[in-house]
Design an enzyme around this catalytic site. Structure first.
Site, PDB file in Angstrom:
ATOM      1  N   HIS A  39       0.832  -1.203   0.000  1.00 30.96           N
ATOM      2  CA  HIS A  39       0.000   0.000   0.000  1.00 30.96           C
ATOM      3  C   HIS A  39       0.868   1.255   0.000  1.00 30.96           C
ATOM      4  O   HIS A  39       0.599   2.207  -0.737  1.00 30.96           O
ATOM      5  CB  HIS A  39      -0.934   0.009   1.212  1.00 30.96           C
ATOM      6  CG  HIS A  39      -2.185  -0.756   0.993  1.00 30.96           C
ATOM      7  ND1 HIS A  39      -2.221  -2.122   0.962  1.00 30.96           N
ATOM      8  CD2 HIS A  39      -3.454  -0.336   0.779  1.00 30.96           C
ATOM      9  CE1 HIS A  39      -3.463  -2.517   0.752  1.00 30.96           C
ATOM     10  NE2 HIS A  39      -4.233  -1.452   0.626  1.00 30.96           N
ATOM     11  N   LYS A 104     -10.190  -7.094   8.671  1.00 30.34           N
ATOM     12  CA  LYS A 104     -10.833  -7.266   9.972  1.00 30.34           C
ATOM     13  C   LYS A 104     -10.614  -5.998  10.779  1.00 30.34           C
ATOM     14  O   LYS A 104      -9.631  -5.275  10.579  1.00 30.34           O
ATOM     15  CB  LYS A 104     -10.316  -8.499  10.709  1.00 30.34           C
ATOM     16  CG  LYS A 104      -8.855  -8.422  11.127  1.00 30.34           C
ATOM     17  CD  LYS A 104      -8.430  -9.677  11.865  1.00 30.34           C
ATOM     18  CE  LYS A 104      -6.974  -9.535  12.302  1.00 30.34           C
ATOM     19  NZ  LYS A 104      -6.497 -10.736  12.985  1.00 30.34           N
TER      20      LYS A 104
END
Length: 185
Positions: A39, A104
């Protein structure tokens, strides 16, 4: 919760708008995976005016890095990582067309606002079920940043990947709604 929704990628704006927080989905098609380091590289590349290694328009990214595959498997265990670690990078990627994320944990207010702006959804995969999730992966291939190992940007072909819509494109948050049920006044 609703019945399971069969969802095929790409995740178009219309498909995303039709999902509601709490919906259980089975995703089939192409999804991407990347973790923190990938990322960071993608956001830095955009900052330099470079093209991303893949076109994220109407795509889903899974915050995961698989363990090595055993013979006959596409991947080893591949459980979700904590999504909040990607929050600093996510609004920019949503602006590049990313439509869905799987991970999550909670998302930051900035990510939720960017999701509403771009019509994106956030899915949760069950932590601790990495070996079961791996059974939904038919094919796995690294597409960029192979030096990052399991954290590289990869493409998965999945069949019936189980997830729950946690935050829908209107910003409705299933985690918050679930907690409200159990709070005492």
């Amino acid at each position: 919760m609703s019945e399971k929704i069969r969802l095929s990628t790409p995740l178009t704006a219309d498909k995303a708008r039709n999902l509601t927080a709490g919906d259980m989905v089975l995703i089939s098609g192409i999804i991407y995976s990347a973790r923190d380091a990938a990322h960071k590289r993608m956001v830095e590349a955009v900052g330099r005016g470079e093209r991303l290694p893949v076109d994220f328009s109407d795509q889903i990214i899974y915050y995961a890095g698989p363990s090595p595959a055993k013979p006959g498997q596409a991947v080893g265990s591949v459980g979700p990582t904590t999504s909040g670690r990607m929050d600093v990078y996510t609004p920019l990627l949503l602006g590049q067309g990313l439509r869905g994320m799987i991970g999550k944990g909670d998302r930051s207010p900035a990510v939720i606002e960017a999701m509403k702006k771009h019509g994106a959804v956030y899915f949760a995969a069950t932590g601790g079920a990495a070996a079961l999730i791996a059974k939904a992966v038919i094919k796995y291939e690294v597409v960029a940043y192979d030096d990052l190992g399991a954290e590289a940007l990869a493409v998965y072909t999945v069949r019936d990947f189980p997830a729950i819509v946690v935050i829908d494109s209107s910003g409705r948050n299933f985690y918050d709604e679930g907690q409200r049920q159990y709070r005492r006044l």
